[in-house]
Motif scaffolding. Structure first.
Motif, PDB file in Angstrom:
ATOM      1  N   MET A   1       6.297  22.890  -0.729  1.00  0.00           N
ATOM      2  CA  MET A   1       4.931  23.202  -0.270  1.00  0.00           C
ATOM      3  C   MET A   1       4.707  22.473   1.050  1.00  0.00           C
ATOM      4  SD  MET A   1       3.018  20.338  -0.601  1.00  0.00           S
ATOM      5  CE  MET A   1       3.601  18.724  -1.133  1.00  0.00           C
TER       6      MET A   1
ATOM      7  N   TRP B   1       0.847  -1.210   0.000  1.00  0.00           N
ATOM      8  CA  TRP B   1       0.000   0.000   0.000  1.00  0.00           C
ATOM      9  C   TRP B   1       0.879   1.256   0.000  1.00  0.00           C
ATOM     10  CZ3 TRP B   1      -1.052   4.641   2.168  1.00  0.00           C
ATOM     11  CH2 TRP B   1      -2.303   5.218   1.907  1.00  0.00           C
TER      12      TRP B   1
ATOM     13  N   CYS C   1       6.786  22.540   5.533  1.00  0.00           N
ATOM     14  CA  CYS C   1       7.765  21.916   4.625  1.00  0.00           C
ATOM     15  C   CYS C   1       8.363  22.920   3.657  1.00  0.00           C
ATOM     16  CB  CYS C   1       7.106  20.802   3.818  1.00  0.00           C
ATOM     17  SG  CYS C   1       6.549  19.427   4.793  1.00  0.00           S
TER      18      CYS C   1
ATOM     19  N   LEU D   1      -3.637  20.692   7.682  1.00  0.00           N
ATOM     20  CA  LEU D   1      -2.345  20.147   8.120  1.00  0.00           C
ATOM     21  C   LEU D   1      -1.939  20.900   9.379  1.00  0.00           C
ATOM     22  CD1 LEU D   1      -0.077  18.201   7.558  1.00  0.00           C
ATOM     23  CD2 LEU D   1       0.865  19.797   5.902  1.00  0.00           C
TER      24      LEU D   1
ATOM     25  N   ILE E   1       2.580  12.912  -6.203  1.00  0.00           N
ATOM     26  CA  ILE E   1       2.524  14.384  -6.334  1.00  0.00           C
ATOM     27  C   ILE E   1       3.642  14.833  -7.282  1.00  0.00           C
ATOM     28  CG2 ILE E   1       2.796  16.578  -5.092  1.00  0.00           C
ATOM     29  CD1 ILE E   1       1.547  15.195  -2.627  1.00  0.00           C
TER      30      ILE E   1
ATOM     31  N   ARG F   1      -6.414  14.027   1.657  1.00  0.00           N
ATOM     32  CA  ARG F   1      -6.983  14.316   0.327  1.00  0.00           C
ATOM     33  C   ARG F   1      -6.938  15.797   0.010  1.00  0.00           C
ATOM     34  NH1 ARG F   1     -12.069  10.072   0.032  1.00  0.00           N
ATOM     35  NH2 ARG F   1     -10.769   8.295   0.580  1.00  0.00           N
TER      36      ARG F   1
ATOM     37  N   MET G   1      -3.612  15.499   9.693  1.00  0.00           N
ATOM     38  CA  MET G   1      -3.644  15.870   8.275  1.00  0.00           C
ATOM     39  C   MET G   1      -4.882  15.323   7.576  1.00  0.00           C
ATOM     40  SD  MET G   1      -0.827  15.054   5.327  1.00  0.00           S
ATOM     41  CE  MET G   1      -1.346  13.358   5.122  1.00  0.00           C
TER      42      MET G   1
ATOM     43  N   HIS H   1       9.644  19.300  -3.867  1.00  0.00           N
ATOM     44  CA  HIS H   1       9.503  18.801  -2.498  1.00  0.00           C
ATOM     45  C   HIS H   1       9.172  17.310  -2.552  1.00  0.00           C
ATOM     46  CE1 HIS H   1       8.541  18.411   1.643  1.00  0.00           C
ATOM     47  NE2 HIS H   1       7.237  18.356   1.475  1.00  0.00           N
TER      48      HIS H   1
ATOM     49  N   ASN I   1       5.602  12.849  -1.883  1.00  0.00           N
ATOM     50  CA  ASN I   1       4.894  11.673  -2.358  1.00  0.00           C
ATOM     51  C   ASN I   1       5.219  11.547  -3.847  1.00  0.00           C
ATOM     52  OD1 ASN I   1       2.834  10.078  -3.546  1.00  0.00           O
ATOM     53  ND2 ASN I   1       1.394  10.617  -1.913  1.00  0.00           N
TER      54      ASN I   1
ATOM     55  N   ALA J   1       2.769  22.821   5.341  1.00  0.00           N
ATOM     56  CA  ALA J   1       1.853  23.349   6.350  1.00  0.00           C
ATOM     57  C   ALA J   1       1.818  24.869   6.290  1.00  0.00           C
ATOM     58  CB  ALA J   1       2.280  22.877   7.731  1.00  0.00           C
TER      59      ALA J   1
ATOM     60  N   PHE K   1       6.317  10.248   6.616  1.00  0.00           N
ATOM     61  CA  PHE K   1       7.381  11.181   7.006  1.00  0.00           C
ATOM     62  C   PHE K   1       8.664  10.509   7.493  1.00  0.00           C
ATOM     63  CE2 PHE K   1       3.275  13.341   7.550  1.00  0.00           C
ATOM     64  CZ  PHE K   1       3.479  14.446   6.732  1.00  0.00           C
TER      65      PHE K   1
ATOM     66  N   ARG L   1      -2.251   5.573  10.766  1.00  0.00           N
ATOM     67  CA  ARG L   1      -1.547   5.025   9.602  1.00  0.00           C
ATOM     68  C   ARG L   1      -1.502   5.993   8.427  1.00  0.00           C
ATOM     69  NH1 ARG L   1      -5.742   0.475   7.139  1.00  0.00           N
ATOM     70  NH2 ARG L   1      -7.471   1.917   6.737  1.00  0.00           N
TER      71      ARG L   1
ATOM     72  N   VAL M   1      -4.819  18.006   1.315  1.00  0.00           N
ATOM     73  CA  VAL M   1      -3.415  18.404   1.121  1.00  0.00           C
ATOM     74  C   VAL M   1      -2.938  17.952  -0.261  1.00  0.00           C
ATOM     75  CG1 VAL M   1      -1.036  18.142   1.951  1.00  0.00           C
ATOM     76  CG2 VAL M   1      -2.895  18.420   3.586  1.00  0.00           C
ATOM     77  N   TYR M   2      -3.401  16.800  -0.680  1.00  0.00           N
ATOM     78  CA  TYR M   2      -3.026  16.286  -2.004  1.00  0.00           C
ATOM     79  C   TYR M   2      -3.502  17.238  -3.106  1.00  0.00           C
ATOM     80  CZ  TYR M   2      -2.190  12.901  -5.711  1.00  0.00           C
ATOM     81  OH  TYR M   2      -1.719  12.265  -6.845  1.00  0.00           O
TER      82      TYR M   2
ATOM     83  N   ARG N   1       0.882   3.950  -3.087  1.00  0.00           N
ATOM     84  CA  ARG N   1       0.255   5.274  -2.901  1.00  0.00           C
ATOM     85  C   ARG N   1       1.248   6.411  -2.701  1.00  0.00           C
ATOM     86  NH1 ARG N   1      -5.444   4.948  -1.987  1.00  0.00           N
ATOM     87  NH2 ARG N   1      -5.971   2.788  -2.488  1.00  0.00           N
TER      88      ARG N   1
HETATM   89  N1  ACO Z   1      -2.090   1.814   4.857  1.00  0.00           N
HETATM   90  C1  ACO Z   1      -3.206   1.248   4.393  1.00  0.00           C
HETATM   91  N2  ACO Z   1      -4.345   1.922   4.172  1.00  0.00           N
HETATM   92  C2  ACO Z   1      -4.333   3.244   4.407  1.00  0.00           C
HETATM   93  C3  ACO Z   1      -3.190   3.915   4.899  1.00  0.00           C
HETATM   94  C4  ACO Z   1      -2.039   3.148   5.116  1.00  0.00           C
HETATM   95  N3  ACO Z   1      -0.886   3.672   5.563  1.00  0.00           N
HETATM   96  N4  ACO Z   1      -3.492   5.217   5.033  1.00  0.00           N
HETATM   97  C5  ACO Z   1      -4.759   5.371   4.637  1.00  0.00           C
HETATM   98  N5  ACO Z   1      -5.279   4.173   4.277  1.00  0.00           N
HETATM   99  C6  ACO Z   1      -6.604   3.857   3.795  1.00  0.00           C
HETATM  100  C7  ACO Z   1      -7.643   4.882   4.203  1.00  0.00           C
HETATM  101  O1  ACO Z   1      -8.092   4.638   5.517  1.00  0.00           O
HETATM  102  C8  ACO Z   1      -8.702   4.674   3.164  1.00  0.00           C
HETATM  103  O2  ACO Z   1      -9.493   3.572   3.547  1.00  0.00           O
HETATM  104  P1  ACO Z   1     -11.093   3.598   3.355  1.00  0.00           P
HETATM  105  O3  ACO Z   1     -11.297   3.739   1.863  1.00  0.00           O
HETATM  106  O4  ACO Z   1     -11.540   2.297   3.910  1.00  0.00           O
HETATM  107  O5  ACO Z   1     -11.574   4.819   4.116  1.00  0.00           O
HETATM  108  C9  ACO Z   1      -7.932   4.267   1.918  1.00  0.00           C
HETATM  109  O6  ACO Z   1      -6.606   3.888   2.373  1.00  0.00           O
HETATM  110  C10 ACO Z   1      -7.778   5.367   0.901  1.00  0.00           C
HETATM  111  O7  ACO Z   1      -7.460   6.572   1.571  1.00  0.00           O
HETATM  112  P2  ACO Z   1      -7.133   7.888   0.774  1.00  0.00           P
HETATM  113  O8  ACO Z   1      -6.867   8.972   1.753  1.00  0.00           O
HETATM  114  O9  ACO Z   1      -8.175   8.095  -0.285  1.00  0.00           O
HETATM  115  O10 ACO Z   1      -5.791   7.463   0.061  1.00  0.00           O
HETATM  116  P3  ACO Z   1      -4.987   8.273  -1.000  1.00  0.00           P
HETATM  117  O11 ACO Z   1      -4.825   7.466  -2.214  1.00  0.00           O
HETATM  118  O12 ACO Z   1      -5.517   9.677  -1.105  1.00  0.00           O
HETATM  119  O13 ACO Z   1      -3.561   8.388  -0.324  1.00  0.00           O
HETATM  120  C11 ACO Z   1      -2.223   9.904   0.992  1.00  0.00           C
HETATM  121  C12 ACO Z   1      -3.399   8.967   0.981  1.00  0.00           C
HETATM  122  C13 ACO Z   1      -0.987   9.137   0.573  1.00  0.00           C
HETATM  123  C14 ACO Z   1      -2.058  10.427   2.409  1.00  0.00           C
HETATM  124  C15 ACO Z   1      -2.483  11.057   0.001  1.00  0.00           C
HETATM  125  O14 ACO Z   1      -3.704  11.662   0.276  1.00  0.00           O
HETATM  126  C16 ACO Z   1      -1.409  12.121   0.054  1.00  0.00           C
HETATM  127  O15 ACO Z   1      -0.287  11.900  -0.353  1.00  0.00           O
HETATM  128  N6  ACO Z   1      -1.733  13.315   0.546  1.00  0.00           N
HETATM  129  C17 ACO Z   1      -0.766  14.414   0.652  1.00  0.00           C
HETATM  130  C18 ACO Z   1       0.043  14.209   1.887  1.00  0.00           C
HETATM  131  C19 ACO Z   1       1.224  15.112   1.983  1.00  0.00           C
HETATM  132  O16 ACO Z   1       2.020  15.200   1.071  1.00  0.00           O
HETATM  133  N7  ACO Z   1       1.369  15.745   3.144  1.00  0.00           N
HETATM  134  C20 ACO Z   1       2.524  16.490   3.453  1.00  0.00           C
HETATM  135  C21 ACO Z   1       2.512  17.896   2.972  1.00  0.00           C
HETATM  136  S1  ACO Z   1       3.985  18.677   3.296  1.00  0.00           S
HETATM  137  C22 ACO Z   1       4.140  19.194   4.921  1.00  0.00           C
HETATM  138  O17 ACO Z   1       4.236  20.340   5.191  1.00  0.00           O
HETATM  139  C23 ACO Z   1       4.150  18.212   6.023  1.00  0.00           C
END
Ligand code: ACO
Length: 331
Positions: free
Chosen positions: A312, A39, A119, A196, A258, A218, A215, A252, A255, A314, A164, A158, A220-221, A43
């Motif tokens: 990019m 996973w 970040c 965030l 991204i 979705r 966070m 950055h 992911n 918080a 991170f 999770r 943030v993505y 992802r």
């Molecule tokens: N393992 C397994 N399943 C997971 C995990 C995991 N680690 N995390 C989430 N899931 C599940 C969810 O619970 C959800 O289950 P559900 O459908 O039963 O509800 C399913 O996976 C899909 O969840 P989504 O949130 O739709 O997954 P997505 O494909 O959007 O990926 C992710 C999630 C990777 C977090 C994505 O949204 C992302 O990359 N977002 C941006 C995050 C980011 O870059 N943040 C940092 C910004 S920079 C800073 O300043 C910190």
């Protein structure tokens, strides 16, 4: 905020990085939360990340990165008069990480402060140092970007735990004879900040006594995929350059999806893009300097190379810089 350089040329003349020794794999995390290597890789593109030891904090990795940058620039500790440390995870709120680092280095004449822009912190800090150097207020600056996000993660969540890692990088910036920064674009959207958050980390009281990263992945993505493109395009337009001229694209490392989205929309050839999120995860303010170090290790940061950097994070915040790399050894 957007602007192109005019007047003094300011470039990067030293680069150093440090990551903790401890490697944490996806399988290691799967022992804490319901997740899997499959996973996480699918992802995010992340295979492993580094995390500090129990008795360590930010300056334990930021200081070695700073020392490596000074050595790379072939200057002594006393030769910097400005130290900015971009971080959201200082050892403590005060004394600041930058003041502690200045003291450890013996940089007695340096102004030192921490900068908080999620970040994007390293991009903001580089722009500030540029301004102070171009104005003649500073002669030589040390800019550090580093975070130990492992210290603010909720180890039961999770959806954030897997993203991170910890890491730090530093650059020396000073006036150069050729090359240097061409322009910057920086922005913030506090309205989206709720997506965030680190509740309980400041003066506002929250119900939960613990301060842990929260966070909305979705949202943030969506934000990330938008600004990674718009900010890069804005700085290129401001500097009168095109994406075809960019030799090294340093996005950055949040992911791989991204990054792939930005690469596709901008039209950057993948071979010009630096990717190390697979080895380090998202190291926040450490991300861009760690990627710069990889680009240099690959031989991509040759003299005159046009480097596009976009961060990019918080705030929500974002920031880009366009830089003509200066290799003083080839001058
Ligand atoms: N393992 C397994 N399943 C997971 C995990 C995991 N680690 N995390 C989430 N899931 C599940 C969810 O619970 C959800 O289950 P559900 O459908 O039963 O509800 C399913 O996976 C899909 O969840 P989504 O949130 O739709 O997954 P997505 O494909 O959007 O990926 C992710 C999630 C990777 C977090 C994505 O949204 C992302 O990359 N977002 C941006 C995050 C980011 O870059 N943040 C940092 C910004 S920079 C800073 O300043 C910190």
């Amino acid at each position: 905020m957007i602007g192109s350089a005019n007047g003094t040329r300011v470039g990067i003349t030293g680069l150093g990085v440090c990551v903790p020794e401890r490697v944490v794999t996806n399988d290691d995390l799967a022992r804490h939360v319901d997740t899997s290597d499959e996973w996480i890789v699918e992802r995010t593109g992340i295979h492993e990340r580094r995390m500090i030891a129990e008795d360590q904090a930010l300056t334990d990795i930021a200081l070695p990165a700073a020392q490596a940058a000074l050595q790379d620039a072939r200057i002594g500790e006393g030769d910097v008069d400005l130290i900015i440390c971009a971080t959201v995870t200082p050892d403590m709120m005060f004394p600041t990480a930058s003041a502690l680092i200045a003291d450890s280095l013996g940089a007695r004449d340096a102004a030192a402060y921490d900068l908080l822009a999620g970040c994007t912190g390293f991009m903001y800090a580089v722009a500030q140092a540029y301004g102070m150097l171009a104005a003649g207020l500073s002669r030589r600056a040390l800019v550090i970007g580093g975070d130990v996000l492992s210290s603010i993660l909720d180890w039961t969540d999770r959806s954030t735990l897997v993203l991170f890692g910890d890491g730090a990088g530093a650059v020396v910036m000073e006036p150069v004879g050729h090359g240097g920064f061409l322009g910057f674009e920086l922005g913030a959207d506090g309205g989206g900040g709720v997506h965030l958050q680190l509740p309980g980390s400041g003066s506002r009281k929250f119900e939960s006594p613990e301060s842990m990263l929260r966070m909305n992945g979705r949202e943030v993505y969506k934000f990330a995929t938008r600004v990674m493109v718009s900010s890069a395009e804005a700085v290129l337009a401001e500097c009168g350059r095109t994406i075809d001229e960019v030799d090294v694209y340093v996005p950055h490392q949040a992911n791989k999806r991204i990054i792939d989205h930005a690469v596709g929309k901008l039209g950057v050839p993948p071979e010009r893009t630096v990717v190390n999120v697979d080895r380090f995860g998202n190291t926040s303010s450490g991300s861009i300097p760690l990627a710069l170090a990889d680009a240099r290790a690959d031989g991509r940061l040759r003299d005159g190379a046009l480097v596009l950097m976009t961060g990019m994070g918080a705030g929500l915040t974002w920031g880009s810089a366009l830089l003509e790399w200066t290799d003083r050894r080839s001058a």
